[in-house]
Write a protein that holds these residues in place. Structure first.
Motif, PDB file in Angstrom:
ATOM      1  N   PHE A  52       0.824  -1.202   0.000  1.00 56.05           N
ATOM      2  CA  PHE A  52       0.000   0.000   0.000  1.00 56.05           C
ATOM      3  C   PHE A  52       0.860   1.253   0.000  1.00 56.05           C
ATOM      4  CE2 PHE A  52      -3.820  -2.265   2.061  1.00 56.05           C
ATOM      5  CZ  PHE A  52      -4.060  -2.870   0.855  1.00 56.05           C
ATOM      6  N   PHE A  56       0.374   2.157  -4.304  1.00 53.51           N
ATOM      7  CA  PHE A  56      -1.005   2.642  -4.263  1.00 53.51           C
ATOM      8  C   PHE A  56      -0.998   4.164  -4.291  1.00 53.51           C
ATOM      9  CE2 PHE A  56      -4.956   3.856  -2.199  1.00 53.51           C
ATOM     10  CZ  PHE A  56      -5.864   3.044  -2.833  1.00 53.51           C
ATOM     11  N   ILE A  88      -8.891  -0.293   1.732  1.00 51.76           N
ATOM     12  CA  ILE A  88      -7.571  -0.252   2.364  1.00 51.76           C
ATOM     13  C   ILE A  88      -7.650  -0.288   3.880  1.00 51.76           C
ATOM     14  CG2 ILE A  88      -5.852   1.434   2.979  1.00 51.76           C
ATOM     15  CD1 ILE A  88      -5.034   1.734   0.476  1.00 51.76           C
TER      16      ILE A  88
END
Length: 501
Positions: A52, A56, A88
């Motif tokens: 992440f 991302f 998320i």
């Protein structure tokens, strides 16, 4: 944008594959198995965080890290994964809580291989259902969740574990039937081959009557998971009997899957029906806050009392989802994350105090503060977090939901005032049952004059777990943009659906 390296597939499949290797480990006591499980959980959490952080983009409301592989040719069945701002938060929450729950499961010694394998299998199912982009895959991951919890309840529960495990499986499997019917109905509508891709379905429109039928089906399925009254009765029984590491996963993640499904499927795919049903959602949410807050003081069992408090907190999520505003939905998502931490921490502390004194019922406890000062401190702080003390995450989430319902364009002034009034009463009732719970447990002299009463206070492991849950609660309470910045763009994209049709 298809990513070349399958990050999400690895994140979803790693726990269950690594878990199935537990059965091949050499059997030298439980220590090896326990450390192996904890290492896998930490590895998975680090992998998720790395993905992440580096792969991302926050300011992009579209689905990212997408993967799309044909799985079963005959049935047009794809392995589709992808994440956006909505999924998320829950995925990181899952990683965090599961790692701490495996750490908390240290006292479990019976059949510990199966126990730890089930923990890791649940881990996969949870992350899979939060990141799937295909309705049928979502359903399969949703089901993968049930069996481990059923077994964890059945084999490591309390005295009435058979009853509560059966009740759990009946309720949740009953809800899943509606989910499956809804998934197949939406997928097979209006075309010869099933369309199950969430991106394609989000742009499809249905006749209003049909959309309402689909909506009701999905609503029943998610109302069992995120217990909306009157489908909540499995929750107190399950929490009352389960081992506390299972309770942490139940309260921290499982309840949030229902809320996530409501936003992901009911709000995104069926906007017309949602705008018809949202006033009812708000009314039910308000009733639920009051009802659970009034039922909670009547519970003798400590874990059941905490379970009713979490039913009450779920009411705020329902109201935030029903308000159809940016603020309300953001507040609901913040409440999802915040209650995930608070609920898990409270159940963990209830379990550790049960390990010390072996009493379940509140009216038999009393005077624990003298013997267990550290547990007393942590329990008090986390109860304050649960009753929405300013500076903790619960306060901010409920406040944002308040603003969301007040700013809503959809409702008239009088209903808004009424609902806000009811929510305020709920926020007054919450301290009543939490503080009376603290009073019954820790004050007084009941356990003070028990013969040979020498209790160990919480050790470093328990302090580590409770403090590492407490830190994000305070961090979110002081700086909520941690969580809000993840979901803000996605929420705007969902809400704009309702006003630009």
């Amino acid at each position: 944008m298809t990513n070349y390296f399958p990050w999400l597939t690895i994140i979803v499949l790693l726990p269950i594959f690594a878990g199935s290797l537990i059965f091949f480990l050499p059997h030298r006591g439980n220590k090896v198995i326990r450390w192996y499980t904890i290492c896998i959980s930490i590895l998975e959490l680090l992998l998720t965080t790395y993905t992440f952080c580096y792969h991302f983009q926050l300011n992009d409301p579209l689905t990212q890290l997408t993967e799309d592989y044909k799985w079963i040719n005959f049935f047009y069945f794809y392995w589709r994964l992808g994440i956006d701002g909505l999924s998320i938060g829950p995925i990181l929450l899952t990683g965090f809580i599961t790692t701490l729950a495996t750490l908390a499961a240290r006292p479990v010694t019976r059949d510990s291989r199966l126990f730890h394998f089930l923990m890791l299998a649940m881990y996969s199912g949870q992350i899979g259902s939060f990141s799937s982009r295909d309705l049928l895959l979502f359903f399969i991951m949703w089901e993968l969740e049930l069996i481990p919890i059923y077994l964890l309840l059945l084999m490591w529960g309390g005295k009435k574990r058979l009853y509560s495990a059966t009740k759990f499986i009946l309720y949740t499997a009953g809800g899943s039937i509606f989910l499956l019917i809804g998934v197949l109905g939406i997928g097979l509508y209006g075309s010869n081959e099933p369309i199950l891709n969430l991106e394609t379905l989000a742009n499809q429109s249905y006749p209003v009557g049909l959309e309402i039928i689909f909506y009701i089906g999905f609503l029943i399925a998610f109302a069992v998971k995120l217990p909306i009254i009157p489908l909540h009765t499995w929750l107190p029984d399950t929490h009352g009997e389960a081992h506390y590491s299972t309770c942490m996963l139940l309260a921290g993640i499982l309840l949030k899957m229902g809320a996530y499904g409501l936003v992901r499927i009911n709000m995104e795919l069926l906007p017309h029906a949602h705008s018809i049903f949202s006033p009812w959602l708000i009314i039910v949410g308000a009733i639920q806050i009051i009802y659970a807050a009034l039922t909670s003081p009547g519970q003798r069992n400590l874990k059941k009392r905490i379970a009713y408090s979490s039913v009450s907190h779920m009411g705020f999520i329902i109201i935030g989802i029903g308000s159809i505003t940016d603020t309300g939905l953001n507040g609901a998502i913040l409440q999802i994350i915040s209650h995930g931490f608070i609920g898990a921490a409270l159940f963990f502390l209830a379990g550790t105090s049960y390990d010390r004194i072996r009493l379940v019922y509140l009216d038999e406890m009393g005077g624990m503060a003298i013997h267990l000062p550290k547990i007393f401190t942590m329990f008090s702080i986390l109860s304050m977090a649960s009753l929405a003390l300013p500076g903790m995450s619960g306060f901010l989430a409920e406040l944002i939901v308040f603003f969301g319902i007040i700013n809503s364009q959809k409702y008239l002034l009088m209903p808004k005032i009424l609902i806000t009034f009811v929510m305020a009463i709920g926020m007054i009732l919450t301290p009543i049952y939490l503080l009376s719970m603290l009073r019954q447990m820790f004050y007084g002299y009941k356990l003070f004059n028990v013969p040979n009463s020498y209790f160990f206070d919480s050790g470093p492991r328990e302090l580590f777990v409770s403090i590492s849950i407490l830190l994000p609660i305070i961090a979110i309470g002081i700086y909520p943009d941690f969580v809000l910045s993840l979901s803000v763009d996605k929420v705007e994209a969902i809400i704009s659906n309702y006003f630009y049709q």
